[in-house]
Design a protein around this motif. Structure first.
Motif, short mmCIF file in Angstrom:
data_model
loop_
_atom_site.label_atom_id
_atom_site.label_comp_id
_atom_site.label_asym_id
_atom_site.label_seq_id
_atom_site.Cartn_x
_atom_site.Cartn_y
_atom_site.Cartn_z
N VAL A 93 52.42 -35.94 74.34
CA VAL A 93 51.15 -35.53 74.93
C VAL A 93 50.69 -36.62 75.90
CG1 VAL A 93 49.83 -36.52 73.00
CG2 VAL A 93 48.80 -34.74 74.40
N PRO A 94 50.16 -36.25 77.06
CA PRO A 94 49.72 -37.29 78.01
C PRO A 94 48.50 -38.05 77.47
CG PRO A 94 49.06 -35.10 78.78
CD PRO A 94 49.95 -34.90 77.60
N GLY A 95 48.44 -39.33 77.80
CA GLY A 95 47.29 -40.12 77.42
C GLY A 95 47.63 -41.25 76.46
N ILE A 96 46.60 -41.78 75.84
CA ILE A 96 46.74 -42.89 74.91
C ILE A 96 46.83 -42.34 73.50
CG2 ILE A 96 45.63 -44.96 73.98
CD1 ILE A 96 44.29 -45.30 76.73
N VAL A 97 47.95 -42.63 72.84
CA VAL A 97 48.23 -42.11 71.51
C VAL A 97 48.47 -43.27 70.57
CG1 VAL A 97 49.69 -40.57 70.13
CG2 VAL A 97 49.33 -40.09 72.58
N LYS B 143 43.69 -40.79 71.56
CA LYS B 143 42.41 -41.43 71.88
C LYS B 143 41.80 -40.85 73.14
CE LYS B 143 40.96 -44.44 69.85
NZ LYS B 143 40.07 -44.42 68.67
N PHE B 144 42.68 -40.56 74.09
CA PHE B 144 42.22 -40.03 75.38
C PHE B 144 43.38 -39.35 76.07
CE2 PHE B 144 42.28 -40.78 80.00
CZ PHE B 144 41.20 -40.00 80.37
N ALA C 22 49.85 -47.88 73.19
CA ALA C 22 49.72 -47.66 74.64
C ALA C 22 50.57 -48.61 75.47
CB ALA C 22 48.25 -47.76 75.05
N ALA C 23 51.64 -49.15 74.88
CA ALA C 23 52.50 -50.06 75.65
C ALA C 23 53.22 -49.31 76.76
CB ALA C 23 53.52 -50.71 74.73
#
Length: 317
Positions: A72-76, A83-84, A157-158
């Motif tokens: 999924v795109p974003g911060i996981v 998260k977003f 989020a690396a």
């Protein structure tokens, strides 16, 4: 036969596939994301894709769904909380636990680019490549880090390689920072460069494509213009390649990987033309001789990278 589901949740579509032990896709399902209609509608679409794939599993004792992998795109986060997400209404959304409760199987969730590049890495399946970097050049720019054969995500989020600073006093990025790679070498940045030049009266076949296709100049359109030796198309490809090379040189200095995979629509359409330019610039920024032992490849899976990577992510776990 054990089965796994790989799911790629994008801003416009949700693509899923059922895989078997032989790593081959048995069935696929696709639905529109309907992101503008809210999180509940998005999840209804997700459930429809999973349910359609689940229905293809033979109902006998030897066929078992062992898990679901999701990109999924974003911060996981590492515990599967989104998260977003920039194009999907997920905020602090517990995607992993929600899917696990509904289907009663283990679920792994990761950033879409991380997951897609993990899929490319597993598809290559070369034991000599233990340490691999991925750079995905599309509407934005994402990345992935594989260390000793395992996907490295830090706290979740690396590998946000699109936000490496390549020009400290340069253009502002959509993230709010200044001089990010994404502000110079993404498809969005290339589009902006072309539009700026056209507004100055530059002659280019890209003007005709831009007026016909609307706001978006497709990667295939840039490729055709470049092959026709259109001056502006050549210029914007050189412009993006320069900054990609700067970033890659720095990444090689930091990681010195065995393999560097470049993917995304831009590289899949224009990789042949861009790679010599990118590597020439990278040589200017990498320490002497480091690039010599690094292999560079263009991604091979295309749109299937996300679902294959999601499958490999859950199969690994």
């Amino acid at each position: 036969m054990n089965k796994w589901i790989g799911l790629d949740i994008g801003g416009t579509k949700i693509l899923g596939a059922l895989y078997g032990e032989d790593n081959k896709s048995i069935a696929q399902s696709k639905k529109k994301t309907k992101a503008q209609e809210g999180v509940e509608i998005v999840m209804e679409q997700v459930f429809k894709v999973i349910d359609a794939l689940y229905e293809t599993i033979p109902k006998d004792e030897t066929s078992t769904l062992l898990g679901i992998g999701i990109g999924v795109p974003g911060i996981v986060t590492t515990d599967g909380i989104v998260k977003f997400s920039p194009n999907i209404p997920f905020k602090d959304f517990e995607l992993k636990s929600l899917i696990e409760k509904r289907y009663q199987v283990p679920v792994s969730v990761g950033n879409d680019v991380n997951v897609a590049m993990f899929g490319e890495y597993k598809f290559i399946s070369d034991p000599a490549n233990k340490n691999v970097l991925g750079l995905f050049v599309g509407t934005g720019i994402g990345g992935a880090i594989i260390i000793d054969g395992e996907l490295y995500v830090g706290q979740g989020a690396a590998a946000e390689f699109g936000h490496i600073v390549v020009n400290a006093d340069g253009a502002f990025c959509g993230c709010g920072a200044q001089g990010c790679l994404e502000a110079y070498a993404s498809k969005t940045a290339m589009q902006r460069y072309v539009e700026t030049q056209l507004s100055k009266g530059r002659l280019s076949v890209l003007k005709d494509f831009h007026e016909k296709d609307g706001a978006v100049i497709k990667s295939s359109t840039l490729q055709k213009a470049y092959e026709a030796n259109d001056t502006l198309a050549v210029e914007v490809i050189q412009y993006a390649s320069k900054y990609l090379g700067i970033a890659i040189g720095s990444l090689v200095n930091m990681f010195h990987p065995d393999l560097f995979i470049l993917g995304g629509g831009i590289m899949e359409s224009l990789g042949k033309e861009m790679m010599p330019l990118v590597l020439k610039e990278a040589e200017r920024h990498a320490m002497p001789s480091l690039l010599d032992s690094v292999r560079f490849e263009i991604s091979k899976l295309g749109d299937d990278a996300g679902i294959y990577g999601a499958f490999q992510l859950i199969k690994r776990d």
